[in-house]
Scaffold this motif. Sequence first.
Motif, PDB file in Angstrom:
ATOM      1  N   ILE A 139       0.832  -1.208   0.000  1.00 27.57           N
ATOM      2  CA  ILE A 139       0.000   0.000   0.000  1.00 27.57           C
ATOM      3  C   ILE A 139       0.868   1.260   0.000  1.00 27.57           C
ATOM      4  N   GLY A 140       2.119   1.148  -0.405  1.00 24.11           N
ATOM      5  CA  GLY A 140       2.969   2.326  -0.490  1.00 24.11           C
ATOM      6  C   GLY A 140       3.418   2.861   0.850  1.00 24.11           C
ATOM      7  N   PHE A 141       3.438   1.998   1.858  1.00 26.24           N
ATOM      8  CA  PHE A 141       3.836   2.395   3.207  1.00 26.24           C
ATOM      9  C   PHE A 141       5.040   1.545   3.631  1.00 26.24           C
ATOM     10  N   VAL A 142       5.523   1.747   4.845  1.00 23.87           N
ATOM     11  CA  VAL A 142       6.726   1.085   5.334  1.00 23.87           C
ATOM     12  C   VAL A 142       6.416   0.419   6.669  1.00 23.87           C
ATOM     13  N   PRO A 143       6.901  -0.791   6.917  1.00 25.98           N
ATOM     14  CA  PRO A 143       6.646  -1.457   8.199  1.00 25.98           C
ATOM     15  C   PRO A 143       7.018  -0.575   9.383  1.00 25.98           C
ATOM     16  N   ASP A 144       6.092  -0.496  10.354  1.00 24.71           N
ATOM     17  CA  ASP A 144       6.312   0.342  11.535  1.00 24.71           C
ATOM     18  C   ASP A 144       5.978  -0.458  12.787  1.00 24.71           C
ATOM     19  N   VAL A 145       5.437   0.161  13.807  1.00 24.99           N
ATOM     20  CA  VAL A 145       5.074  -0.472  15.092  1.00 24.99           C
ATOM     21  C   VAL A 145       6.204  -1.324  15.671  1.00 24.99           C
ATOM     22  N   GLY A 146       7.437  -0.905  15.439  1.00 26.77           N
ATOM     23  CA  GLY A 146       8.570  -1.681  15.918  1.00 26.77           C
ATOM     24  C   GLY A 146       8.981  -2.816  15.005  1.00 26.77           C
ATOM     25  N   ALA A 147       8.418  -2.868  13.809  1.00 25.12           N
ATOM     26  CA  ALA A 147       8.738  -3.948  12.869  1.00 25.12           C
ATOM     27  C   ALA A 147      10.214  -3.958  12.504  1.00 25.12           C
ATOM     28  N   THR A 148      10.782  -2.765  12.298  1.00 24.41           N
ATOM     29  CA  THR A 148      12.187  -2.726  11.883  1.00 24.41           C
ATOM     30  C   THR A 148      13.093  -3.254  12.990  1.00 24.41           C
ATOM     31  N   TRP A 149      12.655  -3.146  14.226  1.00 27.41           N
ATOM     32  CA  TRP A 149      13.401  -3.709  15.359  1.00 27.41           C
ATOM     33  C   TRP A 149      13.236  -5.231  15.388  1.00 27.41           C
ATOM     34  N   LEU A 150      11.999  -5.708  15.345  1.00 27.51           N
ATOM     35  CA  LEU A 150      11.732  -7.145  15.414  1.00 27.51           C
ATOM     36  C   LEU A 150      12.394  -7.904  14.269  1.00 27.51           C
ATOM     37  N   LEU A 151      12.337  -7.351  13.071  1.00 26.58           N
ATOM     38  CA  LEU A 151      12.819  -8.071  11.889  1.00 26.58           C
ATOM     39  C   LEU A 151      14.336  -8.030  11.729  1.00 26.58           C
ATOM     40  N   LEU A 266      13.932  -1.009   2.937  1.00 20.54           N
ATOM     41  CA  LEU A 266      15.264  -1.613   3.026  1.00 20.54           C
ATOM     42  C   LEU A 266      16.213  -0.708   3.818  1.00 20.54           C
ATOM     43  N   GLU A 267      16.189   0.578   3.545  1.00 22.00           N
ATOM     44  CA  GLU A 267      17.059   1.505   4.274  1.00 22.00           C
ATOM     45  C   GLU A 267      16.689   1.543   5.754  1.00 22.00           C
ATOM     46  N   ALA A 268      15.393   1.506   6.072  1.00 22.67           N
ATOM     47  CA  ALA A 268      14.954   1.513   7.470  1.00 22.67           C
ATOM     48  C   ALA A 268      15.446   0.276   8.205  1.00 22.67           C
ATOM     49  N   LEU A 269      15.404  -0.871   7.552  1.00 24.90           N
ATOM     50  CA  LEU A 269      15.905  -2.101   8.168  1.00 24.90           C
ATOM     51  C   LEU A 269      17.408  -2.016   8.408  1.00 24.90           C
ATOM     52  N   ARG A 270      18.138  -1.521   7.428  1.00 21.86           N
ATOM     53  CA  ARG A 270      19.587  -1.436   7.590  1.00 21.86           C
ATOM     54  C   ARG A 270      19.952  -0.476   8.721  1.00 21.86           C
ATOM     55  N   ARG A 271      19.264   0.638   8.829  1.00 28.67           N
ATOM     56  CA  ARG A 271      19.549   1.586   9.908  1.00 28.67           C
ATOM     57  C   ARG A 271      19.152   1.002  11.260  1.00 28.67           C
ATOM     58  N   ALA A 272      18.052   0.227  11.299  1.00 31.02           N
ATOM     59  CA  ALA A 272      17.581  -0.343  12.561  1.00 31.02           C
ATOM     60  C   ALA A 272      18.594  -1.319  13.150  1.00 31.02           C
ATOM     61  N   ARG A 273      19.370  -1.971  12.305  1.00 30.73           N
ATOM     62  CA  ARG A 273      20.382  -2.902  12.810  1.00 30.73           C
ATOM     63  C   ARG A 273      21.394  -2.203  13.713  1.00 30.73           C
ATOM     64  N   GLY A 274      21.611  -0.934  13.488  1.00 27.78           N
ATOM     65  CA  GLY A 274      22.578  -0.201  14.284  1.00 27.78           C
ATOM     66  C   GLY A 274      21.991   0.522  15.479  1.00 27.78           C
ATOM     67  N   LEU A 275      20.686   0.394  15.699  1.00 31.52           N
ATOM     68  CA  LEU A 275      20.047   1.067  16.824  1.00 31.52           C
ATOM     69  C   LEU A 275      20.151   0.211  18.086  1.00 31.52           C
ATOM     70  N   GLY A 276      20.012   0.863  19.236  1.00 36.25           N
ATOM     71  CA  GLY A 276      20.238   0.165  20.492  1.00 36.25           C
ATOM     72  C   GLY A 276      19.004  -0.277  21.244  1.00 36.25           C
ATOM     73  N   SER A 277      17.811   0.106  20.780  1.00 31.16           N
ATOM     74  CA  SER A 277      16.601  -0.245  21.520  1.00 31.16           C
ATOM     75  C   SER A 277      15.384  -0.145  20.623  1.00 31.16           C
ATOM     76  N   LEU A 278      14.311  -0.788  21.077  1.00 27.23           N
ATOM     77  CA  LEU A 278      13.023  -0.666  20.397  1.00 27.23           C
ATOM     78  C   LEU A 278      12.598   0.796  20.335  1.00 27.23           C
ATOM     79  N   GLU A 279      12.806   1.522  21.413  1.00 31.40           N
ATOM     80  CA  GLU A 279      12.388   2.923  21.452  1.00 31.40           C
ATOM     81  C   GLU A 279      13.081   3.739  20.366  1.00 31.40           C
ATOM     82  N   GLU A 280      14.364   3.495  20.157  1.00 30.96           N
ATOM     83  CA  GLU A 280      15.076   4.207  19.097  1.00 30.96           C
ATOM     84  C   GLU A 280      14.490   3.853  17.731  1.00 30.96           C
ATOM     85  N   ALA A 281      14.133   2.587  17.548  1.00 35.29           N
ATOM     86  CA  ALA A 281      13.530   2.175  16.276  1.00 35.29           C
ATOM     87  C   ALA A 281      12.184   2.857  16.071  1.00 35.29           C
ATOM     88  N   LEU A 282      11.387   2.978  17.127  1.00 39.32           N
ATOM     89  CA  LEU A 282      10.084   3.631  17.019  1.00 39.32           C
ATOM     90  C   LEU A 282      10.226   5.113  16.682  1.00 39.32           C
TER      91      LEU A 282
END
Length: 350
Positions: A139-151, A266-282
């Motif tokens: 739908i032209g959107f990006v996974p959120d709700v902490g998805a980039t952290w979980l995945l 894809l960019e959001a997932l790659r950046r999330a790998r370097g984050l330290g917490s779910l809160e930072e991902a959100l």
Amino acid sequence: MTHIRTETRGALAHIELDRPEALNALTHGMVQGLTDALRAAAADDAVERVLITGAGERALCAGGDVVTLRDDVERTRGQGAARFWRDEYALNALIARFPKPVVAIQHGIVLGGGVGISGHASHRIVTDSTRIGFPEVTIGFVPDVGATWLLTRRRGELGTRAALTGDHFGAADAIALGLADRCVPEDRLPELVSLLETEHPDAVIERLAAEPGVSALERDRPFLDRMFAGSDAAAIVERLRGAGEAGAALADRIAQRSPFAVAVTLEALRRARGLGSLEEALVQEYRVSRHTSLAADFAEGVRAQLVDKDRAPKWTPSTLEKVTPAMVEGCFAPVPEGDLVLPAAMKEPA
């Protein structure tokens, strides 16, 4: 009407999403109702554990009510949507840091925001009927709700494969993706709910769980890890096209999604790998959600999939090759109203 029902039985606070005619899709009122119910459970000394379920047999939760969000974006440039996401992401963080065990039964359809209210729970239960995933790129959107952290918490690229295709997965694959913990057959769910009134979730789940079967994702991990490596979405699709029938099928699915959303995801997932917490991902996801919701593809994707249902979106840009680095980078820039600020975590009970 919040469409949230709560009941306390024994030491269990049972919170149920009660909008089955809409597959329990989340409205802003439901997010606020869930938050209020969880805070009440945290403050009640008689409550030792919480259960989250969805009414009806078809779904825990099919995600956020994106048609309403799209309408708000078109009317107000997303001011109401921004308030929804701020409260929804705060709810996701609340569940993850809740001071008592939270059991979420991920039965039936569990998509997007449905993972947000279950995937961060301390005990995540899939069943025979589970169909879980993040279909946002459709739908032209990006996974959120902490998805980039979980995945991105597990090694390899299974999360990348799930996010870029927008596919739905069964019980075994949900566990392989890190979105669930154990499988309990549906005919055992009434017993599970009953036992939770008096017993700790660890003991109950251990007694009732069953093997979920073979995970196709885990079986194909070496192939998927090779195919979905890197930070160039167009290169991933090209690599897949040269990898036989299985690769071509995945490439075709990605090619049907919003190229803009795929590249940003894809960019959001790659950046999330370097984050330290779910809160930072959100916090990162809030910026991305605000920017991508204002792009043309969100309104067009919701129209094609959920309003007119012609399943023929006209994406802008039309191909991955036309998505520029500047377009992607812009989705991670600060937003006018400021970054997401999450409430302080609840303290452990004394």
